[in-house]
Design an enzyme around this catalytic site. Structure first.
Site, short mmCIF file in Angstrom:
data_model
loop_
_atom_site.label_atom_id
_atom_site.label_comp_id
_atom_site.label_asym_id
_atom_site.label_seq_id
_atom_site.Cartn_x
_atom_site.Cartn_y
_atom_site.Cartn_z
N TYR A 191 -9.76 -1.33 -5.22
CA TYR A 191 -8.96 -2.74 -4.78
C TYR A 191 -8.60 -3.72 -5.86
O TYR A 191 -7.78 -4.48 -5.56
CB TYR A 191 -9.83 -3.35 -3.56
CG TYR A 191 -9.71 -3.04 -2.18
CD1 TYR A 191 -9.89 -1.69 -2.00
CD2 TYR A 191 -9.12 -3.59 -1.34
CE1 TYR A 191 -9.46 -1.16 -0.60
CE2 TYR A 191 -8.70 -3.38 -0.10
CZ TYR A 191 -8.98 -1.81 0.31
OH TYR A 191 -8.42 -1.31 1.67
N GLU A 235 -0.46 1.51 9.62
CA GLU A 235 -1.62 2.15 10.38
C GLU A 235 -1.38 2.36 11.77
O GLU A 235 -0.56 1.90 12.24
CB GLU A 235 -2.75 0.93 10.35
CG GLU A 235 -3.44 0.96 8.85
CD GLU A 235 -2.64 0.21 7.98
OE1 GLU A 235 -1.70 -0.26 7.97
OE2 GLU A 235 -2.86 0.38 6.80
N GLU A 281 -5.78 -6.83 5.76
CA GLU A 281 -6.03 -5.62 4.86
C GLU A 281 -7.12 -5.94 3.54
O GLU A 281 -8.24 -5.31 3.57
CB GLU A 281 -4.89 -4.96 4.26
CG GLU A 281 -5.50 -3.36 3.80
CD GLU A 281 -4.34 -2.99 2.59
OE1 GLU A 281 -3.46 -3.57 2.10
OE2 GLU A 281 -4.36 -1.83 2.18
N HIS A 308 -13.69 4.14 -2.48
CA HIS A 308 -12.51 3.20 -1.72
C HIS A 308 -12.46 1.62 -2.12
O HIS A 308 -11.74 1.24 -2.53
CB HIS A 308 -12.54 3.27 -0.58
CG HIS A 308 -11.18 3.10 0.32
ND1 HIS A 308 -10.01 3.78 -0.21
CD2 HIS A 308 -10.79 2.50 1.05
CE1 HIS A 308 -9.12 3.60 0.58
NE2 HIS A 308 -9.60 2.63 1.60
N CYS A 349 -5.28 -1.85 -6.93
CA CYS A 349 -4.06 -2.01 -5.99
C CYS A 349 -3.95 -3.51 -5.83
O CYS A 349 -2.52 -3.66 -5.71
CB CYS A 349 -4.10 -0.98 -4.70
SG CYS A 349 -5.60 -1.54 -3.73
N THR A 360 -4.51 4.60 8.07
CA THR A 360 -3.46 4.17 6.98
C THR A 360 -2.45 5.37 6.58
O THR A 360 -3.26 6.54 6.29
CB THR A 360 -4.11 3.82 5.52
OG1 THR A 360 -4.70 2.36 5.80
CG2 THR A 360 -2.97 3.60 4.32
N CYS A 384 -4.39 6.81 -1.38
CA CYS A 384 -6.05 6.55 -2.30
C CYS A 384 -6.72 7.08 -0.94
O CYS A 384 -8.01 7.62 -1.40
CB CYS A 384 -6.22 5.31 -2.60
SG CYS A 384 -6.10 4.13 -1.27
N CYS A 388 0.68 -1.17 -0.09
CA CYS A 388 0.05 0.06 0.09
C CYS A 388 0.97 1.26 0.16
O CYS A 388 1.83 1.30 0.68
CB CYS A 388 -0.88 -0.26 1.18
SG CYS A 388 -1.87 1.36 1.77
#
Ligand SMILES: Cc1cc2nc3c(=O)[nH]c(=O)nc-3n(C[C@H](O)[C@H](O)[C@H](O)COP(=O)(O)OP(=O)(O)OC[C@H]3O[C@@H](n4cnc5c(N)ncnc54)[C@H](O)[C@@H]3O)c2cc1C
Lengths: 488, 97
Positions: free
Chosen positions: A297, A258, A444, A293, A300, A191, A104, A100
């Site tokens: 996925y 995080e 995650e 969001h 990424c 994050t 974003c 990550c």
């Protein structure tokens, strides 16, 4: 647009309070701490790639405000092409970091707030959109990194915010005056927060009339007075204090670094407040943010899976079973799953639509289906990587053992695969598989952007089961009763 | 006021826009609804079965009103209030002219 180095230098100037394993870190060197520096390097990639002509078509875009070239992470989507380029950008960056890069979340928060504040103002006569636009201009001007802070600690999940024994388990307004508001509470799983400049606070769920003080959204610096960050532990994180090999991905780390962010009576001036008590819009903001969001996925995690697939294939080659039929079959299965994830992100972008604000929004049904697939298929992809990787990924001796003048020769000798491949290379790939397919990395995919049930509720609501029933009745020749306009 | 109506194609609709048009015709005696392929109308109304709102827009110079199962001109509207909300926009448009 900032470079990666400028971004890192700017972080040193913050007066941020980060606690890690019980110790307060020195603020100017937070970015150098072994637990944190990988996440900083990963985020810095989003800055550096914007200056590389090979990636500028994805990484940069013209601002709709003034036509300047800006980093895409500060952009408001103006078309379905913008939505598609976002997904492609995420896949490309993930292929370079294997993890990550955190930016974003704030990007999605900005877009969600942009659409919702417009609709709120149109209905209620408030002026939140103007404030958000001013904030957006500031973000585009300075190219800062903004953390997206939605998730509250939530305490007893069966109770609403106002019903909790401790009122601070959801962020809420404790004071208002003519200058601004004071908020208290915490945001969990943040994050990239410790390496951001600012955060955007949003409510975590739809709010009832009695939860008015909890319907709050605002922007504040990560080092504002009263803000404390407590950095989270990760699988094998103490390895970061040793050499680089045992970490698997020493340059960029695992997920997004995080933390738990505590907001102890933090003042926010009105010009940075984008929602304050408008309970009818809290749920809408959660939905918009969640869908933007969830769109990400397949991009990424598609890119991260590209690295995992590559690692599994390389391990097979290094170990002498790269040509085996079942290995090829498993690699193909992994490719099929990764591309299926990507397809959903592409689809929800292509089916995106203009909102009243002018910003484009993804198709919510497909975005939720896509993220729900991630909660399963990443586990399946990683399961196959562990199958191909062999038991070595769980039992391998350390880098120190390999380097030991006494026992190094045994590690070298007995961890050898194909004779032409140095043992260290095989060990490095094994560690990468270990890092990317277990522990923190997997969670995650399960809970980031919401737990699976949150997606299921969403797509169930949008799927129109009544319509499907009528189709079946009609085709089967069963009389369809008076057709309702909308399922109850 | 003459309103040209175009449907989206209804591949996977969340609402029966045919029924919505019937409701519009019943409630809006002051408005004439005609197919979008007619020569002349004042406003184009695009009725989409879901939020994707993907209908191809015909060449039309005037005001286009877009309705989906949950919005009119991108502003959220409950499905049950859709005919009233569309008529309100049409009438506001007629007054404006
Ligand atoms: C690596 C990582 C990064 C993240 N980054 C961010 C970030 O940057 N910003 C941000 O805002 N958030 C972030 N999150 C938070 C993420 O959105 C949440 O983890 C997610 O929404 C789930 O919330 P939770 O962790 O509190 O789990 P819970 O909500 O406690 O869920 C645990 C289980 O309980 C179920 N459950 C929860 N409530 C109920 C209920 N009322 N009734 C029945 N079942 C229930 C859930 O469906 C799930 O199965 C991140 C999470 C992770 C893991």
């Amino acid at each position: 647009m900032r470079t990666g180095q400028q971004y890192i230098d700017s972080l040193r100037k913050r007066d941020i309070k980060v606690y890690l394993k019980g110790e307060l870190l020195e603020s100017s060197t937070v970015v150098d701490h072994p637990f944190i520096r990988g996440h900083v390097a990963s985020a810095a990639m989003t800055y550096d790639l914007a200056h590389d002509p090979r990636y500028e078509d994805l990484m940069t875009v013209k601002s709709h405000i003034d036509g300047r070239t800006i980093n895409r992470f500060t952009h408001i989507h103006q078309s379905t092409e913008d939505l598609l380029k976002k997904v492609k950008m995420l896949r490309m960056i993930s292929q370079k970091t294997g993890t990550c890069y955190q930016r974003c979340v704030g990007f999605d928060a900005l877009n969600a707030l942009y659409t919702v504040t417009f609709e709120m103002d149109a209905k209620l006569g408030t002026d939140y959109h103007k404030r958000l636009q001013a904030y957006l201009e500031y973000v585009q001007d300075t190219d800062i990194m903004v953390a997206g802070a939605m998730t509250d600690p939530k305490g007893d999940r069966s109770l609403r915010p106002g019903q909790q024994a401790d009122p601070d388990l959801f962020v809420h307004v404790v004071k208002r005056d003519d200058k601004g508001i004071v908020i208290r509470g915490a945001k969990a799983h943040m994050t990239g927060m410790v390496n951001s400049h600012e955060m955007l606070i949003m409510p975590t769920m739809a709010m009832a009339p009695e939860d008015k003080d909890y319907a709050v959204s605002c922007a504040l610096p990560v080092d504002a007075p009263g803000v404390i960050h407590i950095f989270g532990r990760q699988t094998n994180d103490d390895r970061k204090c040793e050499g680089d090999m045992d970490q698997g991905n020493a340059r960029y780390g695992i997920v997004g670094g995080e933390c738990l962010t505590v907001l102890e009576d933090v003042f926010v001036p009105w010009d940075k407040v984008f929602m304050c008590g408008e309970i009818d819009y809290a749920g809408l903001l959660v939905e918009r943010f969640a869908c933007y969001h969830r769109q990400n996925y397949g991009g990424c995690k598609g890119g991260v899976s590209d690295v995992v697939i590559g690692a599994a294939a390389v391990m097979a080659d290094m170990s002498g079973y790269g040509k085996a039929a079942h290995i090829k079959e498993k690699l193909n299965e992994m490719i099929h799953m990764a591309e299926s994830l990507y397809a959903c992100s592409v689809a929800c972008s292509a089916e995106g639509k203009k909102t009243a604000s002018g910003a484009y929004f993804v198709d919510p049904l497909l975005a939720n289906v896509g993220k729900h697939n991630v909660t399963k298929l990443i586990y399946d992809i990683d399961r196959l990587a562990q199958d191909i990787g062999g038991g070595l990924t769980a039992t391998m001796p350390s880098e120190a053992d390999l380097r030991s003048p006494v026992i190094g020769k045994y590690v070298e000798k007995y961890l050898k695969g194909v004779v032409s491949v140095p043992t260290e290379h095989r060990m490095r790939i094994g560690r990468l598989i270990e890092n990317m397919t277990g522990g923190t990395a997997l969670v995650e995919s399960m809970h980031g952007a919401g737990s699976p049930q949150a997606q299921k509720v969403f797509y169930s609501k949008l799927s129109n089961l009544e319509h499907k029933k009528r189709l079946a009745l009609d085709i089967a020749g069963v009389p369809v009763a008076e057709t309702p306009k909308k399922p109850a | 006021m003459r309103v040209g109506v175009k449907f989206c194609g209804n591949c996977n609709p969340l609402i029966d826009m045919g029924a919505v048009l019937q409701e519009l015709q019943a409630q809006g005696s002051d408005v004439e609804f005609v197919p979008w392929s007619e020569e002349r109308y004042d406003v184009l109304l695009v009725l989409s079965g879901c939020g994707r709102d993907c209908a191809t827009r015909p060449d039309f110079d005037g005001r286009v009103i877009e309705a989906t199962d949950a919005s009119v001109d991108q502003m959220p509207v409950a499905a049950t209030e859709l005919p009233e909300a569309i008529l309100a926009v049409l009438r506001a448009e007629a007054e404006h002219e």
